[in-house]
Design a protein around this motif. Structure first.
Motif, PDB file in Angstrom:
ATOM      1  N   LYS A   1     -11.913  -4.259   7.447  1.00 56.12           N
ATOM      2  CA  LYS A   1     -11.385  -4.731   8.524  1.00 56.12           C
ATOM      3  C   LYS A   1     -12.122  -5.715   8.967  1.00 56.12           C
ATOM      4  CE  LYS A   1     -13.008  -2.584  13.465  1.00 56.12           C
ATOM      5  NZ  LYS A   1     -14.069  -1.391  13.704  1.00 56.12           N
ATOM      6  N   SER A   2     -13.542  -5.893   8.028  1.00 58.70           N
ATOM      7  CA  SER A   2     -14.043  -7.718   7.723  1.00 58.70           C
ATOM      8  C   SER A   2     -12.776  -8.885   7.654  1.00 58.70           C
ATOM      9  CB  SER A   2     -14.778  -7.570   7.283  1.00 58.70           C
ATOM     10  OG  SER A   2     -14.187  -7.406   5.662  1.00 58.70           O
ATOM     11  N   TRP A   3     -11.819  -8.907   7.235  1.00 61.57           N
ATOM     12  CA  TRP A   3     -10.649  -9.402   7.127  1.00 61.57           C
ATOM     13  C   TRP A   3      -9.965  -9.230   8.579  1.00 61.57           C
ATOM     14  CZ3 TRP A   3     -10.830 -13.471   4.404  1.00 61.57           C
ATOM     15  CH2 TRP A   3     -11.337 -14.149   2.851  1.00 61.57           C
ATOM     16  N   GLY A   4     -10.122  -8.776   9.980  1.00 59.33           N
ATOM     17  CA  GLY A   4      -9.655  -9.322  10.836  1.00 59.33           C
ATOM     18  C   GLY A   4      -8.262  -7.750  10.997  1.00 59.33           C
ATOM     19  N   VAL A   5      -8.089  -6.548   9.985  1.00 56.77           N
ATOM     20  CA  VAL A   5      -7.346  -5.292   9.950  1.00 56.77           C
ATOM     21  C   VAL A   5      -7.766  -4.679  11.047  1.00 56.77           C
ATOM     22  CG1 VAL A   5      -5.998  -4.212   9.180  1.00 56.77           C
ATOM     23  CG2 VAL A   5      -6.630  -6.442   7.735  1.00 56.77           C
ATOM     24  N   PRO A   6      -6.922  -4.638  11.763  1.00 54.20           N
ATOM     25  CA  PRO A   6      -8.036  -3.705  12.884  1.00 54.20           C
ATOM     26  C   PRO A   6      -7.619  -1.999  12.389  1.00 54.20           C
ATOM     27  CG  PRO A   6      -5.611  -4.455  13.892  1.00 54.20           C
ATOM     28  CD  PRO A   6      -6.406  -5.218  12.801  1.00 54.20           C
ATOM     29  N   SER A   7      -8.369  -1.177  12.905  1.00 56.04           N
ATOM     30  CA  SER A   7      -8.385  -0.055  12.362  1.00 56.04           C
ATOM     31  C   SER A   7      -7.556   0.841  13.468  1.00 56.04           C
ATOM     32  CB  SER A   7      -9.632   0.767  12.436  1.00 56.04           C
ATOM     33  OG  SER A   7     -10.968   0.255  11.689  1.00 56.04           O
ATOM     34  N   SER A   8      -6.051   0.683  12.929  1.00 57.79           N
ATOM     35  CA  SER A   8      -4.951   1.236  13.677  1.00 57.79           C
ATOM     36  C   SER A   8      -3.569   1.245  13.154  1.00 57.79           C
ATOM     37  CB  SER A   8      -4.390   0.582  15.260  1.00 57.79           C
ATOM     38  OG  SER A   8      -4.290  -0.966  14.950  1.00 57.79           O
ATOM     39  N   TRP A   9      -2.761   2.139  13.168  1.00 59.34           N
ATOM     40  CA  TRP A   9      -1.602   2.015  12.281  1.00 59.34           C
ATOM     41  C   TRP A   9      -0.909   2.270  13.267  1.00 59.34           C
ATOM     42  CZ3 TRP A   9      -1.209   3.327   7.471  1.00 59.34           C
ATOM     43  CH2 TRP A   9      -2.287   4.113   6.892  1.00 59.34           C
ATOM     44  N   PRO A  10       0.105   0.522  13.518  1.00 63.11           N
ATOM     45  CA  PRO A  10       0.899   0.670  15.239  1.00 63.11           C
ATOM     46  C   PRO A  10       1.575   1.176  14.547  1.00 63.11           C
ATOM     47  CG  PRO A  10       0.292  -1.527  13.511  1.00 63.11           C
ATOM     48  CD  PRO A  10      -0.141  -0.098  13.035  1.00 63.11           C
ATOM     49  N   MET A  11       2.335   2.038  13.577  1.00 59.76           N
ATOM     50  CA  MET A  11       3.715   2.592  13.464  1.00 59.76           C
ATOM     51  C   MET A  11       3.293   4.390  13.227  1.00 59.76           C
ATOM     52  SD  MET A  11       6.405   0.016  11.144  1.00 59.76           S
ATOM     53  CE  MET A  11       7.305   1.601  11.711  1.00 59.76           C
ATOM     54  N   GLY A  12       1.851   4.367  13.514  1.00 56.76           N
ATOM     55  CA  GLY A  12       1.228   5.871  13.682  1.00 56.76           C
ATOM     56  C   GLY A  12       0.840   6.112  11.784  1.00 56.76           C
TER      57      GLY A  12
ATOM     58  N   ALA B   1      -0.735  -6.449  13.767  1.00 56.30           N
ATOM     59  CA  ALA B   1      -1.809  -6.204  13.138  1.00 56.30           C
ATOM     60  C   ALA B   1      -1.888  -4.814  12.686  1.00 56.30           C
ATOM     61  CB  ALA B   1      -3.241  -7.198  13.257  1.00 56.30           C
ATOM     62  N   GLY B   2      -2.938  -4.703  11.242  1.00 54.69           N
ATOM     63  CA  GLY B   2      -2.749  -2.584  11.598  1.00 54.69           C
ATOM     64  C   GLY B   2      -3.062  -2.825   9.870  1.00 54.69           C
ATOM     65  N   TRP B   3      -2.879  -1.431   9.990  1.00 51.76           N
ATOM     66  CA  TRP B   3      -2.504  -0.679   8.836  1.00 51.76           C
ATOM     67  C   TRP B   3      -1.335  -0.015   8.861  1.00 51.76           C
ATOM     68  CZ3 TRP B   3      -5.517   0.808   4.409  1.00 51.76           C
ATOM     69  CH2 TRP B   3      -6.838   0.354   4.548  1.00 51.76           C
ATOM     70  N   TYR B   4      -0.229  -0.626   7.740  1.00 50.74           N
ATOM     71  CA  TYR B   4       0.934   0.171   7.345  1.00 50.74           C
ATOM     72  C   TYR B   4       1.155   1.364   6.010  1.00 50.74           C
ATOM     73  CZ  TYR B   4       2.333  -3.390  11.225  1.00 50.74           C
ATOM     74  OH  TYR B   4       2.599  -4.148  12.288  1.00 50.74           O
TER      75      TYR B   4
END
Length: 291
Positions: A143-154, A172-175
């Motif tokens: 997260k400190s690198w700007g990756v939000p704590s979310s899954w754009p595709m679930g 942006a987010g987790w994939y």
């Protein structure tokens, strides 16, 4: 500035670094899936040392190395590329998106796991069935690198692939590996909930409120009142870093500052890195209960 190398992780740089292309910051969730097992025929987990050696020193393994190899059973983490470099765990076909570079960062995390692996006599069908040790430290570094704590595709819940080139390009987010264009993998099948998300069976800790929460301009926000300071202070006492004569909390005082700086020194930080205010990595390691 965020840490290029995750604090607490073993640094095993393999060279061959290259810049990313810019765009939405991403993290990619993988499992190593180095054996095929079933409920009827579980298999022993491949040793962590084998995978560390494969990605870190094997010529073939280096060609598919991620940023991070994470052992969810012990919490061990080894890092092969700095955060600002692309890594190599995604297929990248000619033309189209450069999958390993398609973001300001594209942080790739390989969890040491395959379905129905066996550890100490117990079988684990899903990654989320493991202890997930180390996740509370890994998530805030990403997260400190700007990756939000979310899954754009679930958030992945099974091994069904789902891919959208438009979502990948713009969000942006987790994939999951199963979400990435130009790839045909279906992993990871599951992934732990973000720390601080209630109702998931995962221990709930206070999310990092940001460095500015602890500051008043360029100085500590002494006199500020919050239940977070009480919870933080109790944890600092519990880990042997308390410097309190009264308290802790709920008003931020110099004892809180001294105690937290002692905590950061105990983690190996020195100089300015050990000074107030708290950072996301040391905060995650402290595991302040959610208030």
């Amino acid at each position: 500035m965020a840490d290029l190398w995750m604090p607490g992780a073993q640094k095993l740089g393999i060279g061959n670094t290259a810049p990313t292309d810019g765009g939405p910051a991403k993290a990619i969730a993988h499992i190593t899936w180095d054996r095929n097992a079933t409920a009827a025929k579980p298999a022993a987990l491949v040793p962590y040392e084998n995978l560390r050696s494969y990605f870190g020193s094997n010529a073939t393994g280096k060609q598919s190395a991620p940023h991070i190899l994470w052992d969810p059973f012990t919490g061990r983490v080894v890092q092969f590329f700095p955060a600002n470099s692309r890594s190599l765990s995604l297929a990248d076909r000619p033309g189209g998106t450069r999958t390993n570079r398609a973001g300001s960062v594209v942080l790739q995390i390989e969890a040491l796991f395959f379905p129905y692996c066996k550890v100490d006599g117990k079988v684990y069908p899903k990654l989320t069935d493991t202890p997930c040790k180390g996740w509370a430290e890994l998530q805030p570094w990403v997260k400190s690198w700007g990756v939000p704590s979310s899954w754009p595709m679930g958030r992945p819940a099974d091994f069904t692939p789902k891919r959208s080139a438009a979502t990948w390009a713009n969000t942006a987010g987790w994939y999951a590996h199963a979400h990435v264009p130009e790839n045909d993998h279906q992993d990871p099948g599951s992934w732990p909930a973000f720390v601080g998300t209630p109702g998931t069976g995962t221990p709930t800790y206070e999310p990092f409120p940001g460095a500015s929460f602890f500051m008043s301009g360029s100085k500590p926000a002494l006199g500020k009142r919050s239940a977070i300071f009480t919870a933080m202070g109790k944890r600092l006492v519990a880990v042997g870093c308390g410097r309190y004569k009264v308290g802790p909390g709920p008003v931020l005082g110099q004892a809180d500052v001294d105690s937290y700086e002692a905590w950061q020194r105990s983690l190996g930080y020195t100089g300015a890195d050990a000074k107030w205010p708290p950072g996301p990595t040391s905060w995650a390691k402290l595991r302040v209960p959610n208030v």
